[in-house]
Design an enzyme around this catalytic site. Structure first.
Site, PDB file in Angstrom:
ATOM      1  N   ASN A   9      -1.437 -12.348  -1.161  1.00  0.00           N
ATOM      2  CA  ASN A   9      -1.984 -11.008  -0.954  1.00  0.00           C
ATOM      3  C   ASN A   9      -1.680 -10.197  -2.210  1.00  0.00           C
ATOM      4  OD1 ASN A   9      -2.673  -8.446  -0.180  1.00  0.00           O
ATOM      5  ND2 ASN A   9      -1.073  -8.232   1.380  1.00  0.00           N
ATOM      6  N   TRP A  10      -2.691 -10.021  -3.033  1.00  0.00           N
ATOM      7  CA  TRP A  10      -2.472  -9.331  -4.316  1.00  0.00           C
ATOM      8  C   TRP A  10      -2.293  -7.824  -4.150  1.00  0.00           C
ATOM      9  CZ3 TRP A  10      -6.476 -11.657  -8.328  1.00  0.00           C
ATOM     10  CH2 TRP A  10      -6.236 -13.050  -8.444  1.00  0.00           C
ATOM     11  N   LYS A  11      -2.642  -7.297  -2.989  1.00  0.00           N
ATOM     12  CA  LYS A  11      -2.601  -5.847  -2.749  1.00  0.00           C
ATOM     13  C   LYS A  11      -3.410  -5.131  -3.857  1.00  0.00           C
ATOM     14  CE  LYS A  11       1.699  -6.621  -0.359  1.00  0.00           C
ATOM     15  NZ  LYS A  11       3.018  -6.162   0.037  1.00  0.00           N
ATOM     16  N   HIS A  95      -2.256  -5.374   8.121  1.00  0.00           N
ATOM     17  CA  HIS A  95      -1.067  -5.450   7.264  1.00  0.00           C
ATOM     18  C   HIS A  95      -0.218  -4.202   7.512  1.00  0.00           C
ATOM     19  CE1 HIS A  95       1.496  -5.438   3.748  1.00  0.00           C
ATOM     20  NE2 HIS A  95       1.283  -6.739   3.684  1.00  0.00           N
ATOM     21  N   GLU A  97       1.213  -2.243   5.596  1.00  0.00           N
ATOM     22  CA  GLU A  97       0.883  -1.100   4.726  1.00  0.00           C
ATOM     23  C   GLU A  97      -0.330  -0.354   5.277  1.00  0.00           C
ATOM     24  OE1 GLU A  97       0.788  -3.428   1.146  1.00  0.00           O
ATOM     25  OE2 GLU A  97       2.953  -3.674   1.321  1.00  0.00           O
ATOM     26  N   GLU A 167       5.441 -10.500   9.384  1.00  0.00           N
ATOM     27  CA  GLU A 167       5.958  -9.883   8.168  1.00  0.00           C
ATOM     28  C   GLU A 167       6.890  -8.735   8.542  1.00  0.00           C
ATOM     29  OE1 GLU A 167       3.130 -10.662   4.618  1.00  0.00           O
ATOM     30  OE2 GLU A 167       2.476  -8.847   5.613  1.00  0.00           O
ATOM     31  N   GLY A 173       8.393  -6.531  -0.170  1.00  0.00           N
ATOM     32  CA  GLY A 173       8.545  -5.889  -1.470  1.00  0.00           C
ATOM     33  C   GLY A 173       9.955  -5.393  -1.740  1.00  0.00           C
ATOM     34  N   SER A 213       8.902 -11.010   0.793  1.00  0.00           N
ATOM     35  CA  SER A 213       9.733 -11.490  -0.320  1.00  0.00           C
ATOM     36  C   SER A 213       9.853 -13.011  -0.392  1.00  0.00           C
ATOM     37  CB  SER A 213      11.116 -10.842  -0.271  1.00  0.00           C
ATOM     38  OG  SER A 213      11.005  -9.436  -0.420  1.00  0.00           O
ATOM     39  N   GLY A 234       3.249 -11.712  -1.339  1.00  0.00           N
ATOM     40  CA  GLY A 234       2.824 -10.536  -2.097  1.00  0.00           C
ATOM     41  C   GLY A 234       3.139 -10.713  -3.569  1.00  0.00           C
ATOM     42  N   GLY A 235       4.221 -10.082  -4.016  1.00  0.00           N
ATOM     43  CA  GLY A 235       4.588 -10.055  -5.432  1.00  0.00           C
ATOM     44  C   GLY A 235       4.544 -11.408  -6.138  1.00  0.00           C
TER      45      GLY A 235
HETATM   46  P1  13P Z   1       6.104  -9.373  -0.891  1.00  0.00           P
HETATM   47  O1  13P Z   1       5.991 -10.885  -0.963  1.00  0.00           O
HETATM   48  O2  13P Z   1       5.852  -8.697  -2.188  1.00  0.00           O
HETATM   49  O3  13P Z   1       7.380  -8.965  -0.221  1.00  0.00           O
HETATM   50  O4  13P Z   1       4.921  -8.883   0.075  1.00  0.00           O
HETATM   51  C1  13P Z   1       4.723  -9.521   1.275  1.00  0.00           C
HETATM   52  C2  13P Z   1       3.450  -9.055   1.877  1.00  0.00           C
HETATM   53  O5  13P Z   1       3.315  -7.910   2.254  1.00  0.00           O
HETATM   54  C3  13P Z   1       2.336 -10.004   1.943  1.00  0.00           C
HETATM   55  O6  13P Z   1       1.294  -9.517   2.717  1.00  0.00           O
END
Ligand code: 13P
Length: 255
Positions: A9-11, A95, A97, A167, A173, A213, A234-235
């Protein structure tokens, strides 16, 4: 037997050149990987171009959100058929967010979920508790209620076509990963909820990802848990070596 699935997930990250170069490198280096399902979910504006770059590769394309309506006066929104048009196979829904920043509720997620399934796309439905909820001992209750609300009205067949992602919000993050045992406990509970709502057979087949993470160096221990079927990253999905490291870990897991 469930196939492991690793999705990035590149956000709202990377520019056009970086996006293209990342998918090109991944397509090249992951070419021989057949034992794990792989997807990237870039920002919507790049989906068309990246869809072409990923055509006929083993990397699926996903969106990070969608509107439940088919078409019409919904300024700024994107429909399921538009996503299909540009080569998407997956859509992330609910998600944390989107829930926290944009006010998405379980019932909105549920509406989107029905639209995504009707369009023949694969939804990745996210659930997870905040730190406050975990510390108050409400994790099970929160996750169960998000699952029940988000998955309302699904047939057994639709449930089988739906991917879930646990999640924990406090692990997103933050560099704080749920321990494998903490994650497994919730995954196991999600599976028993699916058993009660659908059937033992369906509960055993649904893919439940972990997200929060996930990195190349903690992926193996998380993915080795019996009820964790992959990761929503994510990251660490923004760099070729870290995303590849997670996929490599997944290929080495035997369940
Ligand atoms: P991180 O891997 O950056 O913690 O993000 C997880 C996430 O929200 C994937 O959707």
């Amino acid at each position: 037997m469930r196939r492991l699935f690793i999705a990035g997930n590149w956000k709202m990250n990377l520019n056009r050149g970086q996006s293209l170069s990342l998918v090109q490198s991944l397509a090249e280096s992951l070419r021989g990987v057949s034992e794990v399902d792989i997807a990237v979910c870039p920002p919507a504006v790049y989906l068309g171009e990246l869809g072409k770059a990923l055509h006929a590769t083993n990397i699926g394309l996903g969106a990070q959100n969608v509107n439940s309506k088919a078409e019409g006066a919904y300024t700024g929104e994107i429909s399921c058929s538009m996503l299909k048009d540009v080569g998407c196979r997956y859509v992330i829904l609910g998600h944390s967010e989107r829930r926290a920043i944009y006010g998405e509720t379980d019932s909105m997620v549920n509406e989107k979920l029905h639209a995504v399934l009707a369009a023949g796309l694969t939804p990745i439905v996210c659930v997870g508790e905040t730190l406050e909820q975990r510390e108050a001992g409400q994790t099970q209750q929160v996750v169960r209620s998000q699952c029940l609300g988000s998955l309302a009205g699904l047939t057994e067949d639709q449930m089988l076509k739906t991917v879930l992602a646990y999640e924990p919000v406090w692990a997103i993050g933050t560099g704080k990963t749920a321990s494998p045992a903490q994650a497994e406990e919730v995954h196991k509970d999600i599976r028993s909820l699916l058993e009660a709502q659908f059937s033992v057979g369906t509960a055993q087949k649904v893919i439940v990802l972990y997200g929060g993470s996930v990195k190349a160096d903690n992926a193996l221990e998380l993915l080795s848990e019996p009820n964790i079927d992959g990761a929503l990253v994510g990251g660490a999905s923004l760099k070729q070596d870290s995303f590849e490291g997670i996929i490599k870990a997944a290929t080495s897991v035997r369940k």
